[in-house]
Scaffold this active site. Structure first.
Site, PDB file in Angstrom:
ATOM      1  N   ASN A  13      34.590  31.076  42.997  1.00  0.00           N
ATOM      2  CA  ASN A  13      33.998  30.662  41.677  1.00  0.00           C
ATOM      3  C   ASN A  13      35.043  29.869  41.297  1.00  0.00           C
ATOM      4  O   ASN A  13      36.199  30.138  40.685  1.00  0.00           O
ATOM      5  CB  ASN A  13      33.830  31.837  40.764  1.00  0.00           C
ATOM      6  CG  ASN A  13      33.768  31.581  39.345  1.00  0.00           C
ATOM      7  OD1 ASN A  13      33.377  30.331  38.919  1.00  0.00           O
ATOM      8  ND2 ASN A  13      33.634  32.551  38.419  1.00  0.00           N
ATOM      9  N   TRP A  14      34.836  28.441  41.181  1.00  0.00           N
ATOM     10  CA  TRP A  14      35.802  27.487  40.990  1.00  0.00           C
ATOM     11  C   TRP A  14      35.915  27.477  39.333  1.00  0.00           C
ATOM     12  O   TRP A  14      36.772  26.788  38.969  1.00  0.00           O
ATOM     13  CB  TRP A  14      35.184  25.945  41.415  1.00  0.00           C
ATOM     14  CG  TRP A  14      35.424  25.625  42.884  1.00  0.00           C
ATOM     15  CD1 TRP A  14      36.215  26.536  43.670  1.00  0.00           C
ATOM     16  CD2 TRP A  14      35.450  24.462  43.490  1.00  0.00           C
ATOM     17  NE1 TRP A  14      36.270  25.853  44.784  1.00  0.00           N
ATOM     18  CE2 TRP A  14      35.787  24.621  44.742  1.00  0.00           C
ATOM     19  CE3 TRP A  14      34.926  23.159  42.888  1.00  0.00           C
ATOM     20  CZ2 TRP A  14      35.878  23.841  45.442  1.00  0.00           C
ATOM     21  CZ3 TRP A  14      34.918  22.048  43.886  1.00  0.00           C
ATOM     22  CH2 TRP A  14      35.304  22.237  45.211  1.00  0.00           C
ATOM     23  N   LYS A  15      35.110  28.059  38.844  1.00  0.00           N
ATOM     24  CA  LYS A  15      35.110  28.109  37.309  1.00  0.00           C
ATOM     25  C   LYS A  15      35.208  26.501  36.787  1.00  0.00           C
ATOM     26  O   LYS A  15      34.536  25.721  37.561  1.00  0.00           O
ATOM     27  CB  LYS A  15      36.521  28.930  36.756  1.00  0.00           C
ATOM     28  CG  LYS A  15      36.272  30.380  37.100  1.00  0.00           C
ATOM     29  CD  LYS A  15      37.134  31.232  36.559  1.00  0.00           C
ATOM     30  CE  LYS A  15      37.209  32.704  37.188  1.00  0.00           C
ATOM     31  NZ  LYS A  15      37.804  33.590  36.587  1.00  0.00           N
ATOM     32  N   HIS A  99      28.919  36.840  33.944  1.00  0.00           N
ATOM     33  CA  HIS A  99      30.579  36.570  33.953  1.00  0.00           C
ATOM     34  C   HIS A  99      31.030  36.951  32.802  1.00  0.00           C
ATOM     35  O   HIS A  99      30.598  36.459  31.788  1.00  0.00           O
ATOM     36  CB  HIS A  99      31.023  35.339  34.499  1.00  0.00           C
ATOM     37  CG  HIS A  99      32.375  35.335  35.165  1.00  0.00           C
ATOM     38  ND1 HIS A  99      33.561  35.715  34.129  1.00  0.00           N
ATOM     39  CD2 HIS A  99      32.909  35.335  36.498  1.00  0.00           C
ATOM     40  CE1 HIS A  99      34.372  35.640  35.123  1.00  0.00           C
ATOM     41  NE2 HIS A  99      34.193  35.651  36.389  1.00  0.00           N
ATOM     42  N   GLU A 101      33.645  35.925  31.476  1.00  0.00           N
ATOM     43  CA  GLU A 101      34.019  34.779  30.532  1.00  0.00           C
ATOM     44  C   GLU A 101      32.742  34.255  29.867  1.00  0.00           C
ATOM     45  O   GLU A 101      32.908  33.742  28.482  1.00  0.00           O
ATOM     46  CB  GLU A 101      34.831  33.633  31.493  1.00  0.00           C
ATOM     47  CG  GLU A 101      36.092  34.238  31.855  1.00  0.00           C
ATOM     48  CD  GLU A 101      36.509  33.665  33.205  1.00  0.00           C
ATOM     49  OE1 GLU A 101      35.823  32.609  33.904  1.00  0.00           O
ATOM     50  OE2 GLU A 101      37.306  34.208  33.842  1.00  0.00           O
ATOM     51  N   GLU A 171      33.724  43.147  38.777  1.00  0.00           N
ATOM     52  CA  GLU A 171      35.097  42.430  38.218  1.00  0.00           C
ATOM     53  C   GLU A 171      35.867  43.065  37.143  1.00  0.00           C
ATOM     54  O   GLU A 171      35.238  42.686  36.096  1.00  0.00           O
ATOM     55  CB  GLU A 171      34.553  40.845  38.002  1.00  0.00           C
ATOM     56  CG  GLU A 171      34.081  40.250  39.136  1.00  0.00           C
ATOM     57  CD  GLU A 171      34.271  38.710  38.840  1.00  0.00           C
ATOM     58  OE1 GLU A 171      34.678  38.109  40.059  1.00  0.00           O
ATOM     59  OE2 GLU A 171      34.083  38.039  37.862  1.00  0.00           O
ATOM     60  N   GLY A 177      42.173  36.739  36.824  1.00  0.00           N
ATOM     61  CA  GLY A 177      42.980  35.816  36.457  1.00  0.00           C
ATOM     62  C   GLY A 177      44.431  36.274  36.034  1.00  0.00           C
ATOM     63  O   GLY A 177      45.090  35.402  35.571  1.00  0.00           O
ATOM     64  N   SER A 217      41.416  38.573  40.860  1.00  0.00           N
ATOM     65  CA  SER A 217      42.957  38.363  41.599  1.00  0.00           C
ATOM     66  C   SER A 217      42.966  38.894  43.123  1.00  0.00           C
ATOM     67  O   SER A 217      43.932  39.280  43.608  1.00  0.00           O
ATOM     68  CB  SER A 217      43.923  39.055  40.903  1.00  0.00           C
ATOM     69  OG  SER A 217      44.290  38.502  39.378  1.00  0.00           O
ATOM     70  N   GLY A 238      38.364  33.537  42.342  1.00  0.00           N
ATOM     71  CA  GLY A 238      38.594  32.474  41.350  1.00  0.00           C
ATOM     72  C   GLY A 238      39.688  31.843  41.921  1.00  0.00           C
ATOM     73  O   GLY A 238      39.410  30.860  42.703  1.00  0.00           O
ATOM     74  N   GLY A 239      40.858  31.929  41.339  1.00  0.00           N
ATOM     75  CA  GLY A 239      42.003  30.933  41.549  1.00  0.00           C
ATOM     76  C   GLY A 239      42.231  30.769  43.202  1.00  0.00           C
ATOM     77  O   GLY A 239      42.383  29.551  43.618  1.00  0.00           O
TER      78      GLY A 239
HETATM   79  P1  13P Z   1      40.301  35.293  39.672  1.00  0.00           P
HETATM   80  O1  13P Z   1      40.265  35.313  41.288  1.00  0.00           O
HETATM   81  O2  13P Z   1      41.132  34.010  39.349  1.00  0.00           O
HETATM   82  O3  13P Z   1      41.097  36.731  39.031  1.00  0.00           O
HETATM   83  O4  13P Z   1      39.190  35.347  39.121  1.00  0.00           O
HETATM   84  C1  13P Z   1      37.935  36.350  39.564  1.00  0.00           C
HETATM   85  C2  13P Z   1      36.639  35.688  39.043  1.00  0.00           C
HETATM   86  O5  13P Z   1      36.569  35.784  37.805  1.00  0.00           O
HETATM   87  C3  13P Z   1      35.706  35.492  39.882  1.00  0.00           C
HETATM   88  O6  13P Z   1      34.555  35.242  39.279  1.00  0.00           O
END
Ligand code: 13P
Length: 258
Positions: A13-15, A99, A101, A171, A177, A217, A238-239
């Site tokens: 997930n590149w966000k 999600h 967010e 999640e 994050g 994470s 994500g990251g």
């Molecule tokens: P991180 O891997 O950066 O914690 O993000 C997880 C995430 O929200 C994937 O959708």
């Protein structure tokens, strides 16, 4: 429960990161860094809507294209929104829904999430449904109750055959994050609870078929333990999906976990 009924999914997930022009070099590097064949393990990259066209152009059979959000409406007067038909036309086969967010920043309620899941399945796009508790909910012992509510609400009104096609990503909000990942046991406990819920609400067959991912994470160092859990069928990353080396390590681990 037996993992042989399900495939492994390693989804990035590149966000809101990277530019459309960065898609091509990233994919070229990634293709060289991952195994030629990953049978039983699907690799997906969920990119911003602005990057979908580049993803489609550079499309590679090994990497599935995913969006990060979609409108619950079909079309018409919804300024700024992007429809299921639009992402479908650009080659998206997956789309993240719910999600945390988006629930926090954009007011995506359980009802909206449910409408988006229906809209995607009607167009044969796989929803990656995100659920997760806050730290406060965990501390108060409300994790399973909260997750149960979110999953039931998001799947409301679906036929069992449709539920089988949904991917669920657990999640925990406190792990996203933050570098503070859930332990293997914490993640497995909740993923198992989701599978049990599906068994009670639908059937053993449905519960065996649904892919349940962990996200929060996940990285090159901690992925092996998480992916080895019996009810964790992959990751939503994500990251660590922004760096080819890190993402490739997780893909390789996912290919072993099938
Ligand atoms: P991180 O891997 O950066 O914690 O993000 C997880 C995430 O929200 C994937 O959708």
């Amino acid at each position: 429960m037996n993992k042989k009924y399900r495939r492994v999914i390693i989804a990035g997930n590149w966000k809101m990161n990277k530019l459309p022009s960065e898609v091509k070099p990233f994919l070229e590097e990634l293709k060289d860094a991952i195994p030629e064949h990953t049978p039983g393990c699907s690799i997906v990259l969920c990119v911003p809507a602005t990057h979908l066209a580049s993803m489609s152009r550079e499309k590679h059979r090994r990497i599935g294209i995913g969006a990060q959000n979609v409108s619950q409406f079909d079309k018409g007067a919804h300024t700024g929104e992007i429809s299921v038909d639009m992402i479908d036309d650009l080659g998206a086969r997956y789309c993240i829904v719910g999600h945390s967010e988006r629930r926090a920043d954009n007011g995506d309620t359980d009802e909206i999430v449910n409408a988006k899941v229906h809209a995607l399945l009607n167009r044969h796009i796989t929803p990656i449904l995100c659920v997760g508790e806050s730290l406060e909910q965990r501390d108060r012992g409300l994790t399973i109750e909260h997750i149960t509510y979110q999953v039931k609400a998001a799947l409301y009104g679906l036929e069992p055959e449709q539920v089988k096609k949904v991917v669920i990503a657990y999640e925990p909000i406190w792990a996203i994050g933050t570098g503070r990942t859930a332990t293997d046991e914490q993640a497995q406990e909740v993923c198992f609870a989701i599978r049990e819920l599906l068994r009670r609400e639908y059937s053993a067959m449905v519960s065996r078929k649904v892919c349940i991912l962990y996200g929060g994470s996940m990285n090159a160092k901690n992925c092996a333990g998480l992916l080895a859990q019996p009810d964790i069928d992959g990751g939503l990353i994500g990251g660590a999906s922004l760096k080819v080396e890190d993402f490739a390590v997780i893909v390789r681990e996912g290919s072993r976990a099938e």
